[in-house]
Design a protein around this motif. Sequence first.
Motif, mmCIF file in Angstrom:
data_model
loop_
_atom_site.group_PDB
_atom_site.id
_atom_site.type_symbol
_atom_site.label_atom_id
_atom_site.label_comp_id
_atom_site.label_asym_id
_atom_site.label_seq_id
_atom_site.Cartn_x
_atom_site.Cartn_y
_atom_site.Cartn_z
ATOM 1 N N VAL A 235 0.868 -1.178 0.000
ATOM 2 C CA VAL A 235 0.000 0.000 0.000
ATOM 3 C C VAL A 235 0.904 1.226 0.000
ATOM 4 O O VAL A 235 1.786 1.358 0.845
ATOM 5 C CB VAL A 235 -0.948 0.030 1.221
ATOM 6 C CG1 VAL A 235 -1.870 1.252 1.136
ATOM 7 C CG2 VAL A 235 -1.791 -1.243 1.287
ATOM 8 N N VAL A 236 0.679 2.100 -0.986
ATOM 9 C CA VAL A 236 1.491 3.305 -1.114
ATOM 10 C C VAL A 236 0.589 4.526 -0.974
ATOM 11 O O VAL A 236 -0.620 4.446 -1.169
ATOM 12 C CB VAL A 236 2.266 3.320 -2.457
ATOM 13 C CG1 VAL A 236 3.122 2.070 -2.590
ATOM 14 C CG2 VAL A 236 1.339 3.446 -3.653
ATOM 15 N N ALA A 237 1.191 5.642 -0.618
ATOM 16 C CA ALA A 237 0.407 6.859 -0.357
ATOM 17 C C ALA A 237 0.791 7.955 -1.335
ATOM 18 O O ALA A 237 1.963 8.139 -1.657
ATOM 19 C CB ALA A 237 0.670 7.338 1.071
ATOM 20 N N THR A 243 2.408 19.662 1.179
ATOM 21 C CA THR A 243 3.834 19.920 0.965
ATOM 22 C C THR A 243 4.590 18.646 1.327
ATOM 23 O O THR A 243 4.061 17.777 2.027
ATOM 24 C CB THR A 243 4.347 21.057 1.877
ATOM 25 O OG1 THR A 243 4.182 20.641 3.245
ATOM 26 C CG2 THR A 243 3.601 22.353 1.639
ATOM 27 N N ARG A 244 5.830 18.542 0.869
ATOM 28 C CA ARG A 244 6.620 17.341 1.193
ATOM 29 C C ARG A 244 6.763 17.172 2.700
ATOM 30 O O ARG A 244 6.613 16.074 3.228
ATOM 31 C CB ARG A 244 8.003 17.401 0.535
ATOM 32 C CG ARG A 244 8.817 16.140 0.824
ATOM 33 C CD ARG A 244 10.089 16.052 0.026
ATOM 34 N NE ARG A 244 10.973 17.154 0.287
ATOM 35 C CZ ARG A 244 11.395 18.025 -0.625
ATOM 36 N NH1 ARG A 244 10.995 17.925 -1.866
ATOM 37 N NH2 ARG A 244 12.210 18.998 -0.315
ATOM 38 N N GLU A 245 7.008 18.277 3.383
ATOM 39 C CA GLU A 245 7.205 18.202 4.837
ATOM 40 C C GLU A 245 5.959 17.645 5.539
ATOM 41 O O GLU A 245 6.043 16.735 6.366
ATOM 42 C CB GLU A 245 7.544 19.595 5.386
ATOM 43 C CG GLU A 245 7.910 19.581 6.862
ATOM 44 C CD GLU A 245 8.247 20.992 7.380
ATOM 45 O OE1 GLU A 245 8.628 21.068 8.562
ATOM 46 O OE2 GLU A 245 8.129 21.974 6.635
ATOM 47 N N LYS A 246 4.803 18.187 5.162
ATOM 48 C CA LYS A 246 3.557 17.742 5.795
ATOM 49 C C LYS A 246 3.233 16.297 5.419
ATOM 50 O O LYS A 246 2.800 15.498 6.247
ATOM 51 C CB LYS A 246 2.409 18.671 5.400
ATOM 52 C CG LYS A 246 1.156 18.425 6.225
ATOM 53 C CD LYS A 246 0.122 19.522 6.097
ATOM 54 C CE LYS A 246 -1.093 19.196 6.982
ATOM 55 N NZ LYS A 246 -2.200 20.117 6.796
ATOM 56 N N ALA A 247 3.445 15.958 4.136
ATOM 57 C CA ALA A 247 3.183 14.592 3.678
ATOM 58 C C ALA A 247 4.100 13.600 4.397
ATOM 59 O O ALA A 247 3.657 12.522 4.831
ATOM 60 C CB ALA A 247 3.380 14.496 2.172
ATOM 61 N N ASP A 248 5.373 13.953 4.551
ATOM 62 C CA ASP A 248 6.327 13.071 5.237
ATOM 63 C C ASP A 248 5.941 12.864 6.703
ATOM 64 O O ASP A 248 6.000 11.741 7.224
ATOM 65 C CB ASP A 248 7.746 13.653 5.170
ATOM 66 C CG ASP A 248 8.387 13.501 3.794
ATOM 67 O OD1 ASP A 248 7.875 12.691 2.997
ATOM 68 O OD2 ASP A 248 9.392 14.179 3.528
ATOM 69 N N GLU A 249 5.528 13.945 7.351
ATOM 70 C CA GLU A 249 5.130 13.856 8.771
ATOM 71 C C GLU A 249 3.943 12.907 8.944
ATOM 72 O O GLU A 249 3.930 12.053 9.830
ATOM 73 C CB GLU A 249 4.736 15.236 9.310
ATOM 74 C CG GLU A 249 5.903 16.109 9.708
ATOM 75 C CD GLU A 249 5.442 17.518 10.096
ATOM 76 O OE1 GLU A 249 4.229 17.722 10.311
ATOM 77 O OE2 GLU A 249 6.313 18.403 10.163
ATOM 78 N N ALA A 250 2.939 13.069 8.078
ATOM 79 C CA ALA A 250 1.735 12.231 8.161
ATOM 80 C C ALA A 250 2.055 10.786 7.800
ATOM 81 O O ALA A 250 1.574 9.846 8.444
ATOM 82 C CB ALA A 250 0.655 12.787 7.249
ATOM 83 N N LEU A 251 2.885 10.608 6.784
ATOM 84 C CA LEU A 251 3.248 9.259 6.348
ATOM 85 C C LEU A 251 3.992 8.501 7.448
ATOM 86 O O LEU A 251 3.730 7.314 7.687
ATOM 87 C CB LEU A 251 4.128 9.359 5.095
ATOM 88 C CG LEU A 251 4.529 8.043 4.431
ATOM 89 C CD1 LEU A 251 3.312 7.310 3.874
ATOM 90 C CD2 LEU A 251 5.541 8.290 3.325
ATOM 91 N N ALA A 252 4.894 9.181 8.124
ATOM 92 C CA ALA A 252 5.706 8.542 9.165
ATOM 93 C C ALA A 252 4.860 7.985 10.314
ATOM 94 O O ALA A 252 5.281 7.070 11.013
ATOM 95 C CB ALA A 252 6.739 9.534 9.695
ATOM 96 N N GLY A 256 4.046 0.901 7.875
ATOM 97 C CA GLY A 256 3.868 0.005 6.736
ATOM 98 C C GLY A 256 3.383 0.684 5.473
ATOM 99 O O GLY A 256 3.381 0.081 4.401
ATOM 100 N N LEU A 257 2.946 1.933 5.585
ATOM 101 C CA LEU A 257 2.510 2.712 4.416
ATOM 102 C C LEU A 257 3.749 3.409 3.844
ATOM 103 O O LEU A 257 4.516 4.012 4.597
ATOM 104 C CB LEU A 257 1.464 3.735 4.850
ATOM 105 C CG LEU A 257 0.708 4.513 3.780
ATOM 106 C CD1 LEU A 257 -0.148 3.586 2.922
ATOM 107 C CD2 LEU A 257 -0.179 5.586 4.408
ATOM 108 N N ILE A 258 3.955 3.295 2.524
ATOM 109 C CA ILE A 258 5.124 3.942 1.910
ATOM 110 C C ILE A 258 4.681 4.997 0.907
ATOM 111 O O ILE A 258 3.543 4.996 0.449
ATOM 112 C CB ILE A 258 6.073 2.908 1.249
ATOM 113 C CG1 ILE A 258 5.426 2.258 0.011
ATOM 114 C CG2 ILE A 258 6.509 1.839 2.255
ATOM 115 C CD1 ILE A 258 6.380 1.435 -0.841
ATOM 116 N N ALA A 259 5.589 5.876 0.569
ATOM 117 C CA ALA A 259 5.253 6.994 -0.323
ATOM 118 C C ALA A 259 5.205 6.572 -1.786
ATOM 119 O O ALA A 259 5.934 5.685 -2.225
ATOM 120 C CB ALA A 259 6.283 8.109 -0.162
#
Length: 295
Positions: A235-237, A243-252, A256-259
């Motif tokens: 499963v990818v997101a 923004t990259r910063e916000k997306a990275d924070e939420a993803l982290a 198990g979810l990857i970008a």
Amino acid sequence: MQKEQFERMKNGQGFIAALDQSGGSTPKALELYGIAPDAYSNETEMFDLVHDMRTRLMTSPAFNSDSILGAILFEQTMDRKVEDLYTADYLWEKKGVVPFLKVDKGLAEETDGVQLMKPNPNLDELLHRANERHIFGTKMRSLIKEANPEAIKKVVDQQFEVGKQIIAAGLVPIIEPEVDINSKDKEKSEALLKNEILSQLDNLSESDNVMLKLSIPTIDNFYEELIEHPRVVRVVALSGGYTREKADEALARNHGLIASFSRALSEGLSASQSDEEYNALLKESIKQIYNASIT
């Protein structure tokens, strides 16, 4: 090759680079890269410029299998070459990156708060060409804007119907029913979406495998059941406008979810940068997205 690529997508550490901006989004992608619309006078020149932009990204020393599992290509990119190899062969043979192809024809008009995929009568022909070009999997996008149960079911039904056509061609489909991050009932849409996807997954045969590309959920780890489902390779997101910063924070926060980021990956990159500047910035972007993807 397919077996090795499957193993890499299933168990490798890293993320997917989405390099599949199509005709409609290409001018915007070029403009963000610092190439204004007056720099080209027709579509041929525009696509040449965007291929140059993608080639620079793919050939950068920062773009490699240490962090990047796969890359999603636009149809024209699949048919073009990078350093004298067809793009998919370049990615796999030179970079160890698994190639995917965007196969949808864009979104239909909004109906009942969703946008289905446009009809795609030549899909079988495209899948045949994708096999010839050594593509591993495909990607196709729908869009959900409102929590309408019947409409969301239609989106998922269409995705899996086309997904089965792709599986029959020997490819792994990335099913992408995006929920608009600005939707006022995003969380409710995600609950409806998850139930519909689980229902479809449970009806797949043991030899059928799919990937899912979803908006980062409102509730952390909400897609855990999907990530752990035996029919799901990964499963990818999508970054979806964050923004990259916000997306990275939420993803982290979602284990198990990857970008599978597009604009968030290329954020800040510019045609006018020296190779040294460009590669350093890309290396940092990749590092941040990778770190958010391995939580």
